[in-house]
Design a protein around this motif. Sequence first.
Motif, PDB file in Angstrom:
ATOM      1  N   UNK A 399     -30.721  66.016 -56.298  1.00 55.05           N
ATOM      2  CA  UNK A 399     -29.553  66.795 -55.510  1.00 55.05           C
ATOM      3  C   UNK A 399     -28.600  65.630 -54.955  1.00 55.05           C
ATOM      4  N   UNK A 400     -29.403  64.652 -54.320  1.00 55.77           N
ATOM      5  CA  UNK A 400     -28.396  63.528 -53.604  1.00 55.77           C
ATOM      6  C   UNK A 400     -27.510  62.794 -54.401  1.00 55.77           C
ATOM      7  N   UNK A 401     -27.740  62.714 -55.896  1.00 55.66           N
ATOM      8  CA  UNK A 401     -26.876  62.034 -56.558  1.00 55.66           C
ATOM      9  C   UNK A 401     -26.197  62.813 -57.679  1.00 55.66           C
ATOM     10  N   UNK A 402     -26.441  64.081 -57.756  1.00 53.05           N
ATOM     11  CA  UNK A 402     -25.794  65.085 -58.994  1.00 53.05           C
ATOM     12  C   UNK A 402     -24.748  65.758 -58.175  1.00 53.05           C
ATOM     13  N   UNK A 403     -23.423  65.587 -58.534  1.00 54.76           N
ATOM     14  CA  UNK A 403     -22.202  66.011 -58.217  1.00 54.76           C
ATOM     15  C   UNK A 403     -21.826  67.411 -58.742  1.00 54.76           C
ATOM     16  N   UNK A 404     -22.188  67.640 -59.990  1.00 57.20           N
ATOM     17  CA  UNK A 404     -21.899  68.674 -60.893  1.00 57.20           C
ATOM     18  C   UNK A 404     -22.449  70.145 -60.308  1.00 57.20           C
ATOM     19  N   UNK A 405     -21.966  71.068 -59.972  1.00 56.95           N
ATOM     20  CA  UNK A 405     -22.458  72.117 -59.476  1.00 56.95           C
ATOM     21  C   UNK A 405     -23.365  72.961 -60.613  1.00 56.95           C
ATOM     22  N   UNK A 406     -22.992  72.927 -61.863  1.00 58.19           N
ATOM     23  CA  UNK A 406     -23.700  73.594 -62.750  1.00 58.19           C
ATOM     24  C   UNK A 406     -25.087  72.807 -63.038  1.00 58.19           C
ATOM     25  N   UNK A 407     -25.076  71.524 -63.012  1.00 51.32           N
ATOM     26  CA  UNK A 407     -26.318  70.693 -62.867  1.00 51.32           C
ATOM     27  C   UNK A 407     -27.106  71.010 -61.817  1.00 51.32           C
ATOM     28  N   UNK A 408     -26.795  70.947 -60.575  1.00 52.82           N
ATOM     29  CA  UNK A 408     -27.170  71.219 -59.584  1.00 52.82           C
ATOM     30  C   UNK A 408     -27.919  72.630 -59.522  1.00 52.82           C
ATOM     31  N   UNK A 409     -27.421  73.522 -60.274  1.00 54.58           N
ATOM     32  CA  UNK A 409     -28.043  74.982 -60.154  1.00 54.58           C
ATOM     33  C   UNK A 409     -28.890  74.903 -61.195  1.00 54.58           C
ATOM     34  N   UNK A 411     -31.148  72.250 -61.668  1.00 53.23           N
ATOM     35  CA  UNK A 411     -32.226  71.483 -61.147  1.00 53.23           C
ATOM     36  C   UNK A 411     -33.045  72.499 -60.260  1.00 53.23           C
ATOM     37  N   UNK A 412     -32.005  73.368 -59.358  1.00 48.98           N
ATOM     38  CA  UNK A 412     -32.628  74.232 -58.367  1.00 48.98           C
ATOM     39  C   UNK A 412     -33.363  75.395 -59.052  1.00 48.98           C
ATOM     40  N   UNK A 413     -32.852  75.745 -60.147  1.00 49.82           N
ATOM     41  CA  UNK A 413     -33.638  76.974 -60.800  1.00 49.82           C
ATOM     42  C   UNK A 413     -34.883  76.414 -61.366  1.00 49.82           C
ATOM     43  N   UNK A 414     -35.200  75.057 -61.956  1.00 51.66           N
ATOM     44  CA  UNK A 414     -36.405  74.534 -62.471  1.00 51.66           C
ATOM     45  C   UNK A 414     -37.186  74.681 -61.359  1.00 51.66           C
ATOM     46  N   UNK A 415     -36.826  74.025 -60.158  1.00 54.22           N
ATOM     47  CA  UNK A 415     -37.531  73.771 -59.174  1.00 54.22           C
ATOM     48  C   UNK A 415     -38.024  75.005 -58.568  1.00 54.22           C
ATOM     49  N   UNK A 416     -37.407  76.033 -58.481  1.00 58.36           N
ATOM     50  CA  UNK A 416     -37.580  77.359 -58.035  1.00 58.36           C
ATOM     51  C   UNK A 416     -38.650  78.052 -59.158  1.00 58.36           C
ATOM     52  N   UNK A 417     -38.693  77.682 -60.252  1.00 56.66           N
ATOM     53  CA  UNK A 417     -39.575  78.239 -61.112  1.00 56.66           C
ATOM     54  C   UNK A 417     -41.189  77.643 -61.063  1.00 56.66           C
ATOM     55  N   UNK A 418     -41.096  76.344 -60.655  1.00 58.45           N
ATOM     56  CA  UNK A 418     -42.271  75.620 -60.394  1.00 58.45           C
ATOM     57  C   UNK A 418     -42.851  76.315 -59.069  1.00 58.45           C
ATOM     58  N   UNK A 419     -41.990  76.398 -58.094  1.00 62.44           N
ATOM     59  CA  UNK A 419     -42.442  76.793 -56.740  1.00 62.44           C
ATOM     60  C   UNK A 419     -42.856  78.258 -56.876  1.00 62.44           C
ATOM     61  N   UNK A 420     -42.289  79.189 -57.416  1.00 59.62           N
ATOM     62  CA  UNK A 420     -43.102  80.297 -57.586  1.00 59.62           C
ATOM     63  C   UNK A 420     -44.246  80.494 -58.366  1.00 59.62           C
ATOM     64  N   UNK A 421     -44.334  79.591 -59.544  1.00 59.80           N
ATOM     65  CA  UNK A 421     -45.859  79.489 -60.060  1.00 59.80           C
ATOM     66  C   UNK A 421     -46.773  79.103 -59.238  1.00 59.80           C
ATOM     67  N   UNK A 422     -46.515  77.978 -58.200  1.00 57.19           N
ATOM     68  CA  UNK A 422     -47.424  77.464 -57.553  1.00 57.19           C
ATOM     69  C   UNK A 422     -47.994  78.553 -56.421  1.00 57.19           C
TER      70      UNK A 422
END
Length: 431
Positions: A399-409, A411-422
């Motif tokens: 997130x620190x180096x990714x500027x595109x909003x779609x790419x950031x979304x 990344x956040x979605x994949x991270x949220x899926x992992x966090x929910x699983x854990x």
Amino acid sequence: MNRLLFRLRELSVQFWFIPAVMTVLALVLAELGVKLEETYGVPKWLTFVYGGGETGARSLLGAIAASSIGVAGTVFSITIAALSYAAGSMGPRLLGNFTSDRGNQLTLGTFISTFAFSLYTLRAVQGGDPPFVPHYNTTAALVFGLACVGMLVYYLAHITGSISMTRVVNSLRNDMRQALLNATEQQDQGPPGAAAPPDNFWDGGEELHAPSSGYLQLLDTELLLKKAGQDHVALRLLVRPGDYVFPNSLIAVGVPRLPKGVMDALTLGDTRTTGQDLEYSVRQLSEVAARALSPGVNDPVTAIDVIDRFGDALCSLQDRRWPDGIFYRDKQLRLVMPVTDFEGLLARMFDMIRQYGAGSPSVTIRLLEVLTVTASCLHDEQRRAVIRRHADMVREDALRVTENSGDRADIEQRYSTLRQLLLGREEVLRR
């Protein structure tokens, strides 16, 4: 004995070993063929044996010898070109995988042994009255010549496939997975969950400083346990396979004293080797991914392939027990040594990829997806916490180096899926 077997194994994978063995066998076979014919001659019913005369045998053997050594030079040139490509695109540490390839060694050995066989037989052809023609050997030389043609066709296909990035990654994956499976199958001799002694336990013990330098290639654990048991002492090693041992550095402590012959169980060398060094294959794959992510190469697909292979290895391990490096014999502490744990393994796998691939959203997204799949295969809470920590670092760097909003979304979605699983797995465990 383990050191001797290790040295023999390292010798057997050298590029020259198989060609040298095949050449020696070819010379022995040529001598046996000549002696056999001098003693018994050639029965008339062996119609398939070469039936020409002295001049024909000389011409035939000379042609086979000249062509085989000529093509051997071509094969060697192709091998050098393949090695140069591998060193440039995959890293110089992968050269050993190509030089130890049995297909390359057998091909070169076939041509060189055919040359040696034909040349040795050629010297046995004699004129005079009557002339001596080694019919058995000449026939065998014809067969070897046909074998060279077949090996050349095989080699062209083999060398083309061997420099394929996917095949190289799969080969490294197999080595890494086998090393990890072997390591997690090793069980210590102490009770489950044996605790390490406090650090002050080793205060005042006799110290061992390294007499030489090099990578620790082989550690004979059984020999150390035997020596410690015979002398009724406890031994603490400060190095593990894969570590570089510096001269005069502290490598072991014995309480109340050191057992005799500790260095007999430690094999040092100039290079790292697979086997006990669990991190070596991991580092080779990490290096392939890091080179693929460099600006000069810019090949995120290869990096994603490496990430997939890491996930493959971690899911194969699942919840296997890792060695804790604490060994007991007869209920007495005999050996404590550092080992690679799950946290250290993940650091070697993903740290460089995370650092070099932070600016590539496709790599970051795939890394989070693989961590999610890996987390679903594990049940140990501590290992899931390690995965969570790596996912946090991946998300933060990306997130620190990714500027595109779609790419950031994404990344956040994949991270949220992992966090929910854990979090869901933790809720199940609490219930």
